[in-house]
Write a protein that holds these residues in place. Structure first.
Motif, PDB file in Angstrom:
ATOM      1  N   MET A  57       0.850  -1.183   0.000  1.00 59.45           N
ATOM      2  CA  MET A  57       0.000   0.000   0.000  1.00 59.45           C
ATOM      3  C   MET A  57       0.889   1.238   0.000  1.00 59.45           C
ATOM      4  N   ALA A  58       0.749   2.046  -1.049  1.00 56.15           N
ATOM      5  CA  ALA A  58       1.534   3.273  -1.137  1.00 56.15           C
ATOM      6  C   ALA A  58       0.612   4.463  -0.931  1.00 56.15           C
ATOM      7  N   LEU A  59       1.095   5.467  -0.227  1.00 54.10           N
ATOM      8  CA  LEU A  59       0.275   6.625   0.083  1.00 54.10           C
ATOM      9  C   LEU A  59       0.033   7.480  -1.156  1.00 54.10           C
ATOM     10  N   THR A  60      -1.178   7.958  -1.294  1.00 54.76           N
ATOM     11  CA  THR A  60      -1.452   8.999  -2.292  1.00 54.76           C
ATOM     12  C   THR A  60      -1.063  10.344  -1.685  1.00 54.76           C
ATOM     13  N   GLU A  61      -1.218  11.409  -2.476  1.00 57.29           N
ATOM     14  CA  GLU A  61      -0.930  12.736  -1.919  1.00 57.29           C
ATOM     15  C   GLU A  61      -1.804  13.002  -0.698  1.00 57.29           C
ATOM     16  N   ALA A  62      -3.066  12.649  -0.817  1.00 58.85           N
ATOM     17  CA  ALA A  62      -3.964  12.864   0.320  1.00 58.85           C
ATOM     18  C   ALA A  62      -3.493  12.033   1.506  1.00 58.85           C
ATOM     19  N   GLY A  63      -3.084  10.803   1.237  1.00 59.51           N
ATOM     20  CA  GLY A  63      -2.587   9.942   2.301  1.00 59.51           C
ATOM     21  C   GLY A  63      -1.377  10.566   2.977  1.00 59.51           C
ATOM     22  N   GLN A  64      -0.480  11.127   2.177  1.00 59.54           N
ATOM     23  CA  GLN A  64       0.690  11.759   2.780  1.00 59.54           C
ATOM     24  C   GLN A  64       0.277  12.914   3.673  1.00 59.54           C
ATOM     25  N   ALA A  65      -0.683  13.690   3.182  1.00 58.63           N
ATOM     26  CA  ALA A  65      -1.145  14.817   3.996  1.00 58.63           C
ATOM     27  C   ALA A  65      -1.668  14.307   5.330  1.00 58.63           C
ATOM     28  N   LEU A  66      -2.480  13.273   5.271  1.00 58.84           N
ATOM     29  CA  LEU A  66      -3.048  12.745   6.515  1.00 58.84           C
ATOM     30  C   LEU A  66      -1.959  12.145   7.386  1.00 58.84           C
ATOM     31  N   ARG A  67      -1.025  11.485   6.771  1.00 56.83           N
ATOM     32  CA  ARG A  67       0.019  10.822   7.521  1.00 56.83           C
ATOM     33  C   ARG A  67       0.851  11.835   8.291  1.00 56.83           C
ATOM     34  N   GLU A  68       1.052  13.003   7.695  1.00 51.44           N
ATOM     35  CA  GLU A  68       1.822  14.017   8.404  1.00 51.44           C
ATOM     36  C   GLU A  68       1.058  14.582   9.590  1.00 51.44           C
ATOM     37  N   ARG A  69      -0.259  14.707   9.419  1.00 53.21           N
ATOM     38  CA  ARG A  69      -1.023  15.414  10.444  1.00 53.21           C
ATOM     39  C   ARG A  69      -1.597  14.494  11.508  1.00 53.21           C
ATOM     40  N   ALA A  70      -1.810  13.242  11.158  1.00 46.61           N
ATOM     41  CA  ALA A  70      -2.509  12.336  12.074  1.00 46.61           C
ATOM     42  C   ALA A  70      -1.796  12.157  13.412  1.00 46.61           C
ATOM     43  N   PRO A  71      -0.490  11.952  13.425  1.00 45.57           N
ATOM     44  CA  PRO A  71       0.128  11.706  14.728  1.00 45.57           C
ATOM     45  C   PRO A  71      -0.123  12.828  15.710  1.00 45.57           C
ATOM     46  N   GLY A  72       0.015  14.057  15.240  1.00 43.56           N
ATOM     47  CA  GLY A  72      -0.235  15.182  16.121  1.00 43.56           C
ATOM     48  C   GLY A  72      -1.666  15.205  16.616  1.00 43.56           C
ATOM     49  N   LEU A  73      -2.562  14.883  15.708  1.00 39.64           N
ATOM     50  CA  LEU A  73      -3.978  14.884  16.071  1.00 39.64           C
ATOM     51  C   LEU A  73      -4.258  13.831  17.137  1.00 39.64           C
ATOM     52  N   LEU A  74      -3.746  12.642  16.918  1.00 37.25           N
ATOM     53  CA  LEU A  74      -3.975  11.573  17.886  1.00 37.25           C
ATOM     54  C   LEU A  74      -3.343  11.928  19.221  1.00 37.25           C
ATOM     55  N   ALA A  75      -2.166  12.536  19.157  1.00 40.03           N
ATOM     56  CA  ALA A  75      -1.527  12.940  20.409  1.00 40.03           C
ATOM     57  C   ALA A  75      -2.410  13.949  21.132  1.00 40.03           C
TER      58      ALA A  75
ATOM     59  N   ALA B  87      -5.619  18.138  -0.136  1.00 39.94           N
ATOM     60  CA  ALA B  87      -4.429  17.575  -0.778  1.00 39.94           C
ATOM     61  C   ALA B  87      -4.832  16.718  -1.969  1.00 39.94           C
ATOM     62  N   ALA B  88      -5.927  15.982  -1.806  1.00 35.38           N
ATOM     63  CA  ALA B  88      -6.380  15.132  -2.909  1.00 35.38           C
ATOM     64  C   ALA B  88      -6.795  15.986  -4.098  1.00 35.38           C
ATOM     65  N   ARG B  89      -7.436  17.099  -3.815  1.00 41.12           N
ATOM     66  CA  ARG B  89      -7.879  17.946  -4.921  1.00 41.12           C
ATOM     67  C   ARG B  89      -6.697  18.585  -5.616  1.00 41.12           C
ATOM     68  N   VAL B  90      -5.719  19.022  -4.830  1.00 40.28           N
ATOM     69  CA  VAL B  90      -4.549  19.613  -5.451  1.00 40.28           C
ATOM     70  C   VAL B  90      -3.873  18.580  -6.353  1.00 40.28           C
ATOM     71  N   ALA B  91      -3.787  17.357  -5.841  1.00 37.55           N
ATOM     72  CA  ALA B  91      -3.136  16.313  -6.638  1.00 37.55           C
ATOM     73  C   ALA B  91      -3.899  16.080  -7.931  1.00 37.55           C
ATOM     74  N   ALA B  92      -5.209  16.174  -7.850  1.00 34.32           N
ATOM     75  CA  ALA B  92      -6.013  15.921  -9.043  1.00 34.32           C
ATOM     76  C   ALA B  92      -6.192  17.190  -9.868  1.00 34.32           C
ATOM     77  N   ARG B  93      -5.596  18.268  -9.392  1.00 35.66           N
ATOM     78  CA  ARG B  93      -5.700  19.559 -10.079  1.00 35.66           C
ATOM     79  C   ARG B  93      -7.151  19.984 -10.233  1.00 35.66           C
ATOM     80  N   VAL B  94      -7.829  19.930  -9.110  1.00 37.81           N
ATOM     81  CA  VAL B  94      -9.223  20.347  -9.100  1.00 37.81           C
ATOM     82  C   VAL B  94      -9.357  21.520  -8.145  1.00 37.81           C
TER      83      VAL B  94
END
Lengths: 298, 298
Positions: A57-75, B87-94
Motif C-alpha cells: 500500500m503506497a500513500l497517495t498525496e492525500a494519504g501523505q497529507a493525513l500521515r503528516e497530520r494524524a500523529p499530532g492529532l492523535l496525540a 491535498a487530494a484535490r490539489v493532486a487531481a488539479r481540481v
DNA sequence: CCACATCCATTCCATCAGGTTATCGATACA
DNA sequence: TGTATCGATAACCTGATGGAATGGATGTGG
C-alpha cells in the motif's frame, strides 16, 4: 465529518508498515478487517488514501497529507482524554502512582504512609504495571508518578530522581548446579538461558539481561514473561535464570526458586519519575518529597 | 484510549444544552440514544462527566475539563480532514468553487473559461450551495473559494472582493395585483408576506427581507425555502413575494412568477471569497484574478 | 392534594457495523 | 511452473447502536 480515531490509528499503522497484512498483525486484527477499516476511512473522507498494488500500500498525496497530520492529532486526542481523567482524579483527591513489581518494595508502604500524613484527605492509588511497560504507565499518562527501576525507556522525556540502589542477584531454579554456590560470578551465567522481559521493552530488557556486561557475547533467552508470577514460574520450571534486585529474595521467595548474590554486574537503582507537566503540581511534588525523605532515612 | 469524535460532539451538545432531552433534539437522535452515547463515553473514559438530576445534566470537574478542550480538538480534527481532502484535490488539479444560486450568473461561465486558459490542466468543480449556507461551503472548508452575495455571515473571518453590483428586484406571483405595475416601491411591499431564507442564516435572511429598510416594521414571512426551485414554487403558489437580484429575471424565469424592479432598496453585490489560508495559494489567487478581470470587462 | 409536565433511566426489539475464517485473483520469484 | 505474498471478496456471527414505549422521581399549578 465524523471519524473514529481508531480508523486513523489503523491508517497510520498501514502507512507505516506499507502493507495491510503486516499492519493487521501489528494491530492484532485480521487482514480483511483492516481492508474494511481503510476503505471505510477512505469512503468517509471521500478520498483515496492509498494506491494498492501487489507490492503493498503506497500513500497517495492525500494519504501523505493525513500521515503528516494524524500523529499530532492523535496525540492531541490522547492529551485531552488524559487531562479529563486527571481532572476527575484531582476532584476526587486521588493520586495515581504506577509501580513496577519489585520497584520500591519495602519502602512503598512507608512512602504512602508519609504522603497520607502530608496530604490528609488524599488517597494514593497504586497501579502495578507489567514489565512490558517499564515506565509503569507514565509514558502513556495513565499515572501521575511512578516508582520504577532505572534505566527505563523514555527516561529522557521524563523527570526522575534516584531513591535507592541495591545489588542485582540472580534467581535460578533450586535444582540448578550453581544454586549450590553461595555467590556466583556473572561470567558463569553467560551461557545460561535467561528469562527475559518482552522484546518491545528494548533497553530495559537488555539491562536485565546485562547485555553490556557479557563481553559482547549474545544472551540466550529461554523464556519471555510479563508478570512476576509467570516469571517465577518460568524460573522454577527451569526455563532459565534471571537477574533480579536483591530484595526480590525477600519479596518473591518461592519454592523451587533460589536467589544468590552475583558479582560482576552493576547494581540496580530505584527511582521516582514524573512527567515534566507535573513539575508544578504541588501534590505530585509532595509525593516526590515523601519518596526522597522516606528512602533517605532507610 | 480510542474515542469516536461523534461521542465528543454529543457530549458537547449535552454540555451546552444542559439537558439530554434538548441536546437529543438538536442532534436529531432520540433521547435514549443520547443517554447511551454519553454513558458509553463515560465508560470508555472511566470517568463521570455529568451529575444527573431532574433539573438536567450538570458537568463534573472532569466534564468541565473536557468541555474546555473538546471544541479545539474537534476543530483540529476537522482541519486535518479538510486538509487531507484538499491535498487530494490539489493532486487531481481540481479547484472547488462554491456558488450560491444566482450569485455570478452569466459571469460564471466566463470566469471558469478564463481560468481554464490561465491554468490548463486544472478543472474547476462548481458546487451549488443551499441558501441555508450563505458562505457556500467556505465556512466549513468544503471549497477553496466561493462566489456569493454580500453581505454573508462569517464575512469577517474570510477574505472577499466585490465583483458586481446589481439592483434588487422583486419576484411575485403573476396573479399578484402589484405585478401589473412596471416598477414597485419597496414601501408597498412592507406588509406583503415574504418567502425567506431559513432562520439560521441570520444576517443573510434579514438582508433579503431588507429588514433594515422597512422603517422598523417587522417583516412577515409566508414561507421558508432553501433551494431555488422551492423558492420559485413558493412564490408561484402565492405564499409570498421575495427580493431577488435583477439577473434572476433572466435566470429563474418561470410561469407564474413575475419579476419587477423595486425602488427604495439597496442594490446587491456579488463577491468572490476565500479563506485567509489561501492568500498564498497561487491557484486560488489565479481564480480570484479571473473573477476580477472577467467582471471588470463586463 | 392531585393531575401534569419534565427530567433521565430502562426495556425490548430491529438493524447494521465490525469482526473472523476461508478463499480468490494477481503477481513476483525460485 | 509451483509457491509465497499481497490485497479483495464472500459468508457468517456477534455486539453495538438507535428507536419506540415506558417507568420513576420531582417540581408545579389548579
Amino acid at each position: 465529518m465524523d471519524v473514529d480515531t481508531r480508523l486513523v490509528r489503523s491508517f497510520l499503522a498501514v502507512a507505516e508498515e506499507g502493507s495491510l497484512t503486516r499492519a493487521a498483525e501489528r494491530l492484532y486484527v485480521s487482514q480483511p478487517a483492516l481492508t474494511k477499516q481503510i476503505r471505510s476511512l477512505e469512503t468517509q473522507l471521500g478520498v483515496r488514501l492509498f494506491t494498492r498494488s501487489r507490492a503493498g500500500m503506497a500513500l497517495t498525496e492525500a494519504g501523505q497529507a493525513l500521515r503528516e497530520r494524524a500523529p499530532g492529532l492523535l496525540a492531541a486526542c490522547d492529551q485531552v482524554l488524559r487531562e479529563t481523567k486527571s481532572a476527575a482524579r484531582v476532584a476526587a483527591r486521588v493520586l495515581r502512582v504506577g509501580f513496577l513489581a519489585s520497584a520500591a518494595n519495602e519502602a512503598t508502604q512507608d512512602i504512602v504512609a508519609a504522603f497520607g500524613r502530608l496530604r490528609p484527605g488524599w488517597r494514593v492509588e497504586m497501579l502495578q504495571a507489567a514489565w512490558s511497560d517499564p515506565s509503569a504507565g507514565l509514558a502513556d499518562g495513565e499515572v501521575d508518578a511512578a516508582l520504577l527501576r532505572l534505566p527505563f525507556p523514555g527516561q529522557e522525556t521524563l523527570r526522575h530522581e534516584v531513591l535507592l540502589e541495591e545489588p542485582r542477584w540472580v534467581a535460578l531454579p533450586s535444582s540448578h548446579p550453581l544454586a549450590a554456590r553461595a555467590e556466583i560470578a556473572f561470567a558463569d551465567l553467560w551461557d545460561e538461558p535467561f528469562v527475559a522481559a518482552p522484546q518491545e521493552t528494548g533497553e530495559w530488557r537488555d539491562y536485565w539481561l546485562a547485555a553490556d556486561e557479557r563481553d559482547g557475547r549474545p544472551p540466550r533467552v529461554g523464556a519471555t514473561t510479563d508478570q512476576p508470577d509467570a516469571w517465577l514460574q518460568a524460573i522454577a520450571n527451569g526455563y532459565g535464570v534471571a537477574l533480579a534486585p536483591a530484595s526480590s529474595a525477600r519479596y518473591y521467595a518461592r519454592p523451587g526458586v533460589t536467589y544468590r548474590p552475583v558479582t560482576g554486574v552493576s547494581p540496580t537503582r530505584v527511582g521516582i519519575a514524573w512527567p515534566p507537566a507535573a513539575d508544578t503540581d504541588p501534590v505530585v511534588q509532595d509525593f516526590v518529597r515523601c519518596c526522597r525523605d522516606t528512602c533517605a532515612s532507610m
